[in-house]
Design a protein around this motif. Structure first.
Motif, PDB file in Angstrom:
ATOM      1  N   SER A   1     -41.152  30.419  19.696  1.00  0.00           N
ATOM      2  CA  SER A   1     -41.894  29.310  20.304  1.00  0.00           C
ATOM      3  C   SER A   1     -41.045  28.049  20.408  1.00  0.00           C
ATOM      4  N   LYS A   2     -39.834  28.092  19.836  1.00  0.00           N
ATOM      5  CA  LYS A   2     -38.916  26.947  19.907  1.00  0.00           C
ATOM      6  C   LYS A   2     -37.799  27.143  20.936  1.00  0.00           C
ATOM      7  N   VAL A   3     -37.740  28.320  21.571  1.00  0.00           N
ATOM      8  CA  VAL A   3     -36.669  28.546  22.540  1.00  0.00           C
ATOM      9  C   VAL A   3     -37.077  28.017  23.914  1.00  0.00           C
ATOM     10  N   VAL A   4     -36.080  27.708  24.720  1.00  0.00           N
ATOM     11  CA  VAL A   4     -36.292  27.067  26.015  1.00  0.00           C
ATOM     12  C   VAL A   4     -37.195  27.884  26.938  1.00  0.00           C
ATOM     13  N   ILE A   5     -37.091  29.201  26.898  1.00  0.00           N
ATOM     14  CA  ILE A   5     -37.855  30.046  27.825  1.00  0.00           C
ATOM     15  C   ILE A   5     -39.293  30.294  27.347  1.00  0.00           C
ATOM     16  N   TRP A   6     -39.643  29.861  26.125  1.00  0.00           N
ATOM     17  CA  TRP A   6     -40.976  30.141  25.588  1.00  0.00           C
ATOM     18  C   TRP A   6     -42.116  29.664  26.491  1.00  0.00           C
ATOM     19  N   PRO A   7     -42.083  28.462  27.055  1.00  0.00           N
ATOM     20  CA  PRO A   7     -43.202  28.058  27.920  1.00  0.00           C
ATOM     21  C   PRO A   7     -43.434  29.041  29.076  1.00  0.00           C
ATOM     22  N   THR A   8     -42.371  29.558  29.665  1.00  0.00           N
ATOM     23  CA  THR A   8     -42.510  30.531  30.741  1.00  0.00           C
ATOM     24  C   THR A   8     -43.099  31.838  30.213  1.00  0.00           C
ATOM     25  N   ALA A   9     -42.591  32.315  29.087  1.00  0.00           N
ATOM     26  CA  ALA A   9     -43.073  33.570  28.501  1.00  0.00           C
ATOM     27  C   ALA A   9     -44.547  33.472  28.124  1.00  0.00           C
TER      28      ALA A   9
END
Length: 98
Positions: free
Chosen positions: A37-45
């Motif tokens: 939940s802290k990685v850059v792509i998390w919002p997209t996932a």
């Protein structure tokens, strides 16, 4: 093959989708050894997962919702060490024909 014995009909939205969504971040975090939940792509996932929860199995027919974006694995195919194929939940949307 267990799918061969099941009806070729997608399951409706409900508790199974909620359980899948609720366990998603934890499963990814454990697999990758980091809080996803802290990685850059998390919002997209997480947005893709929310859209699938709303659309149900039919969302798997939309190109933008077909891949789990962090592992780049098709939802219908599954990832042998991360998540089971959604074909068990969505056989028709994943290509089952009678």
């Amino acid at each position: 093959n267990i799918l061969a014995t099941q009806p070729c009909e997608d399951q409706t939205r409900g508790d199974v989708w909620k359980e899948f969504r609720d366990g998603y971040a934890a499963a990814l975090s454990e697999f990758y050894g980091t809080n996803v939940s802290k990685v850059v792509i998390w919002p997209t996932a997480s947005d893709i997962l929310r859209q699938l929860e709303v659309t149900g199995c039919s969302g798997l027919n939309l190109p933008e919702l077909q891949l789990e974006v962090i592992s780049q694995t098709p939802w219908c195919q599954g990832h042998d060490r991360l998540f089971r194929p959604l074909a068990w939940l969505c056989p028709r949307s994943c290509g089952c024909v009678e």
